[in-house]
Design an enzyme around this catalytic site. Structure first.
Site, PDB file in Angstrom:
ATOM      1  N   GLU A  38      -7.087   4.509   7.673  1.00 37.43           N
ATOM      2  CA  GLU A  38      -6.911   5.937   7.386  1.00 37.43           C
ATOM      3  C   GLU A  38      -8.158   6.506   6.713  1.00 37.43           C
ATOM      4  O   GLU A  38      -8.531   7.657   6.939  1.00 37.43           O
ATOM      5  CB  GLU A  38      -5.645   6.147   6.533  1.00 37.43           C
ATOM      6  CG  GLU A  38      -4.399   5.924   7.386  1.00 37.43           C
ATOM      7  CD  GLU A  38      -3.153   5.519   6.630  1.00 37.43           C
ATOM      8  OE1 GLU A  38      -3.115   5.625   5.393  1.00 37.43           O
ATOM      9  OE2 GLU A  38      -2.204   5.055   7.298  1.00 37.43           O
ATOM     10  N   GLU A  42      -5.453  -5.100  10.474  1.00 40.10           N
ATOM     11  CA  GLU A  42      -4.480  -4.027  10.666  1.00 40.10           C
ATOM     12  C   GLU A  42      -4.804  -3.275  11.953  1.00 40.10           C
ATOM     13  O   GLU A  42      -5.643  -2.358  11.937  1.00 40.10           O
ATOM     14  CB  GLU A  42      -4.544  -3.047   9.485  1.00 40.10           C
ATOM     15  CG  GLU A  42      -4.171  -3.659   8.152  1.00 40.10           C
ATOM     16  CD  GLU A  42      -3.587  -2.605   7.230  1.00 40.10           C
ATOM     17  OE1 GLU A  42      -2.443  -2.773   6.820  1.00 40.10           O
ATOM     18  OE2 GLU A  42      -4.255  -1.603   6.972  1.00 40.10           O
ATOM     19  N   SER A  91       3.278  -1.957  10.329  1.00 40.88           N
ATOM     20  CA  SER A  91       4.724  -1.889  10.556  1.00 40.88           C
ATOM     21  C   SER A  91       5.436  -3.220  10.295  1.00 40.88           C
ATOM     22  O   SER A  91       6.359  -3.591  11.038  1.00 40.88           O
ATOM     23  CB  SER A  91       5.018  -1.371  11.967  1.00 40.88           C
ATOM     24  OG  SER A  91       4.501  -0.054  12.126  1.00 40.88           O
ATOM     25  N   GLY A 141       2.785  -1.164   4.217  1.00 42.29           N
ATOM     26  CA  GLY A 141       2.770   0.257   3.910  1.00 42.29           C
ATOM     27  C   GLY A 141       4.163   0.789   3.636  1.00 42.29           C
ATOM     28  O   GLY A 141       4.708   0.624   2.554  1.00 42.29           O
ATOM     29  N   GLY A 142       4.764   1.403   4.636  1.00 41.19           N
ATOM     30  CA  GLY A 142       6.057   2.071   4.461  1.00 41.19           C
ATOM     31  C   GLY A 142       7.113   1.212   3.779  1.00 41.19           C
ATOM     32  O   GLY A 142       7.837   1.688   2.886  1.00 41.19           O
ATOM     33  N   HIS A 195      -9.610   0.836   4.690  1.00 41.26           N
ATOM     34  CA  HIS A 195      -8.332   1.099   5.378  1.00 41.26           C
ATOM     35  C   HIS A 195      -8.603   2.056   6.543  1.00 41.26           C
ATOM     36  O   HIS A 195      -9.423   2.972   6.431  1.00 41.26           O
ATOM     37  CB  HIS A 195      -7.324   1.705   4.402  1.00 41.26           C
ATOM     38  CG  HIS A 195      -5.938   1.747   4.963  1.00 41.26           C
ATOM     39  ND1 HIS A 195      -5.549   2.706   5.878  1.00 41.26           N
ATOM     40  CD2 HIS A 195      -4.873   0.942   4.777  1.00 41.26           C
ATOM     41  CE1 HIS A 195      -4.284   2.482   6.218  1.00 41.26           C
ATOM     42  NE2 HIS A 195      -3.846   1.417   5.569  1.00 41.26           N
ATOM     43  N   ASN A 249       0.879  -1.184   0.000  1.00 38.21           N
ATOM     44  CA  ASN A 249       0.000   0.000   0.000  1.00 38.21           C
ATOM     45  C   ASN A 249       0.905   1.218   0.000  1.00 38.21           C
ATOM     46  O   ASN A 249       1.504   1.542   1.019  1.00 38.21           O
ATOM     47  CB  ASN A 249      -0.893  -0.014   1.249  1.00 38.21           C
ATOM     48  CG  ASN A 249      -1.659   1.291   1.410  1.00 38.21           C
ATOM     49  OD1 ASN A 249      -1.821   2.035   0.445  1.00 38.21           O
ATOM     50  ND2 ASN A 249      -2.123   1.567   2.624  1.00 38.21           N
ATOM     51  N   TRP A 250       0.979   1.860  -1.156  1.00 32.87           N
ATOM     52  CA  TRP A 250       1.884   3.012  -1.262  1.00 32.87           C
ATOM     53  C   TRP A 250       1.341   4.256  -0.549  1.00 32.87           C
ATOM     54  O   TRP A 250       2.051   5.248  -0.421  1.00 32.87           O
ATOM     55  CB  TRP A 250       2.115   3.364  -2.736  1.00 32.87           C
ATOM     56  CG  TRP A 250       2.988   2.405  -3.485  1.00 32.87           C
ATOM     57  CD1 TRP A 250       3.471   1.193  -3.049  1.00 32.87           C
ATOM     58  CD2 TRP A 250       3.492   2.578  -4.812  1.00 32.87           C
ATOM     59  NE1 TRP A 250       4.242   0.608  -4.036  1.00 32.87           N
ATOM     60  CE2 TRP A 250       4.268   1.443  -5.128  1.00 32.87           C
ATOM     61  CE3 TRP A 250       3.364   3.581  -5.781  1.00 32.87           C
ATOM     62  CZ2 TRP A 250       4.905   1.291  -6.364  1.00 32.87           C
ATOM     63  CZ3 TRP A 250       3.995   3.422  -7.000  1.00 32.87           C
ATOM     64  CH2 TRP A 250       4.767   2.293  -7.285  1.00 32.87           C
ATOM     65  N   LYS A 251       0.084   4.227  -0.166  1.00 27.97           N
ATOM     66  CA  LYS A 251      -0.575   5.425   0.388  1.00 27.97           C
ATOM     67  C   LYS A 251      -0.375   6.604  -0.579  1.00 27.97           C
ATOM     68  O   LYS A 251      -0.312   6.378  -1.782  1.00 27.97           O
ATOM     69  CB  LYS A 251      -0.051   5.758   1.788  1.00 27.97           C
ATOM     70  CG  LYS A 251      -0.034   4.543   2.705  1.00 27.97           C
ATOM     71  CD  LYS A 251       0.149   4.928   4.141  1.00 27.97           C
ATOM     72  CE  LYS A 251       0.518   3.710   4.959  1.00 27.97           C
ATOM     73  NZ  LYS A 251       0.037   3.784   6.318  1.00 27.97           N
ATOM     74  N   GLY A 292       2.025   2.444  10.527  1.00 25.08           N
ATOM     75  CA  GLY A 292       2.885   3.606  10.345  1.00 25.08           C
ATOM     76  C   GLY A 292       3.529   4.105  11.621  1.00 25.08           C
ATOM     77  O   GLY A 292       4.093   5.191  11.645  1.00 25.08           O
TER      78      GLY A 292
HETATM   79  C1  PEP Z   1      -0.799   0.193   5.741  1.00 21.31           C
HETATM   80  O1  PEP Z   1      -0.734   1.314   5.248  1.00 21.31           O
HETATM   81  O2  PEP Z   1      -1.751  -0.557   5.463  1.00 21.31           O
HETATM   82  C2  PEP Z   1       0.273  -0.229   6.638  1.00 21.31           C
HETATM   83  C3  PEP Z   1       0.197  -1.420   7.190  1.00 21.31           C
HETATM   84  O3  PEP Z   1       1.276   0.671   6.838  1.00 21.31           O
HETATM   85  P1  PEP Z   1       2.694   0.382   7.590  1.00 21.31           P
HETATM   86  O4  PEP Z   1       3.213  -0.933   7.046  1.00 21.31           O
HETATM   87  O5  PEP Z   1       3.544   1.534   7.192  1.00 21.31           O
HETATM   88  O6  PEP Z   1       2.402   0.296   9.038  1.00 21.31           O
END
Ligand code: PEP
Length: 251
Positions: free
Chosen positions: A95, A165, A211, A232-233, A93, A8-10, A171
């Site tokens: 967010e 999640e 994470s 994500g990151g 998600h 997930n590039w956000k 994040g």
């Molecule tokens: C996400 O954006 O779904 C996510 C899990 O982010 P991160 O891996 O950065 O926590």
């Protein structure tokens, strides 16, 4: 249980940075299970161009609850995502739930629209830190899952990927421990069994997100009910994302 790793590039990326990242993913050896990246809408064309014919799929991070076309300024439909070759789309998600007020009912409608467009929804579920501290994680996740089931039914739910999640892990650099994640994954699989039957529950992909890094991926993926990751990151760095895919392959 089907292994799957989704990035997930956000709201990250640029044409030049994406080219480097997508080419590295495209040129890596195929792991033998699906891998995909969910990119911002403007870069779907670029993802399609660079990943077509490779083992890496692509998708989006959101869609409209409305089917196809219409007077919905600023919205993007599932049909449009399909037009760009998307296979997956994230729905619910945290967010989007927290920052854009997406309710359980809206997430359910979006899941239905994704399936109607022949996309695979990656349905995100998870509790906030406050909810975990109040020991209501299971009831929150159950409420989020049931809202979707009530709208789309068992057969359609069976076509979704689920991503657990925990909001407090997204994040933040704080990962759920493998035991914490496994406990919720087992709960989700049991709920799927109750709603959709044992064959569907056994074959479902339940991804962990929050994470995930190359350093913790192997231990998370070794848990019996963790089938892969929503990343994500670490999905923005080719070497990290590929290391996480390799950890899933080894699990
Ligand atoms: C996400 O954006 O779904 C996510 C899990 O982010 P991160 O891996 O950065 O926590």
């Amino acid at each position: 249980m089907r292994t799957l790793v989704v990035g997930n590039w956000k709201m990250h990326g640029s044409k030049s940075a994406n080219t480097e990242l997508l080419e590295a993913l495209r040129d890596a050896p195929a792991p033998g299970f699906p891998v995909a990246v969910c990119v911002p809408f403007p870069y779907l064309h670029q993802a399609a161009d660079l990943l077509s014919g490779s083992s890496v799929g692509w998708g989006a991070q959101n869609l409209s609850e409305h089917a196809q076309y219409g007077a919905y300024t600023g919205e993007v439909s599932g049909a449009m995502l399909k037009d760009f070759g998307c296979r997956y789309v994230l729905v619910g998600h945290s967010e989007r739930r927290a920052l854009y007020g997406e309710s359980d009912a809206l997430v359910a409608a979006k899941t239905e629209s994704a399936l109607a467009a022949d996309l695979i929804p990656v349905l995100c579920l998870g509790e906030t830190l406050d909810e975990r501290e109040r020991a209501v994680t299971e009831s929150v996740v159950e409420r989020q899952l049931t809202a979707v089931h009530q709208r789309i039914g068992s057969e359609a739910l069976a076509r979704c990927v689920i991503a657990y999640e925990p909001v407090w892990a997204i994040g933040t650099g704080v990962t759920a421990t493998p035991a914490q994640a496994q406990a919720v994954h087992a709960f989700i699989r049991a709920r799927l069994e109750a709603l959709c039957g044992s064959a569907v529950a056994a074959g479902a992909s339940i991804l962990y997100g929050g994470s995930v890094k190359p350093q913790n991926a192997a231990e998370l993926f070794s848990q019996p009910d963790i089938d892969g990751g929503l990343i994500g990151g670490a999905a923005l760095v080719a070497g990290d994302f590929l290391a996480i895919v390799a950890a899933a392959a080894a699990s």
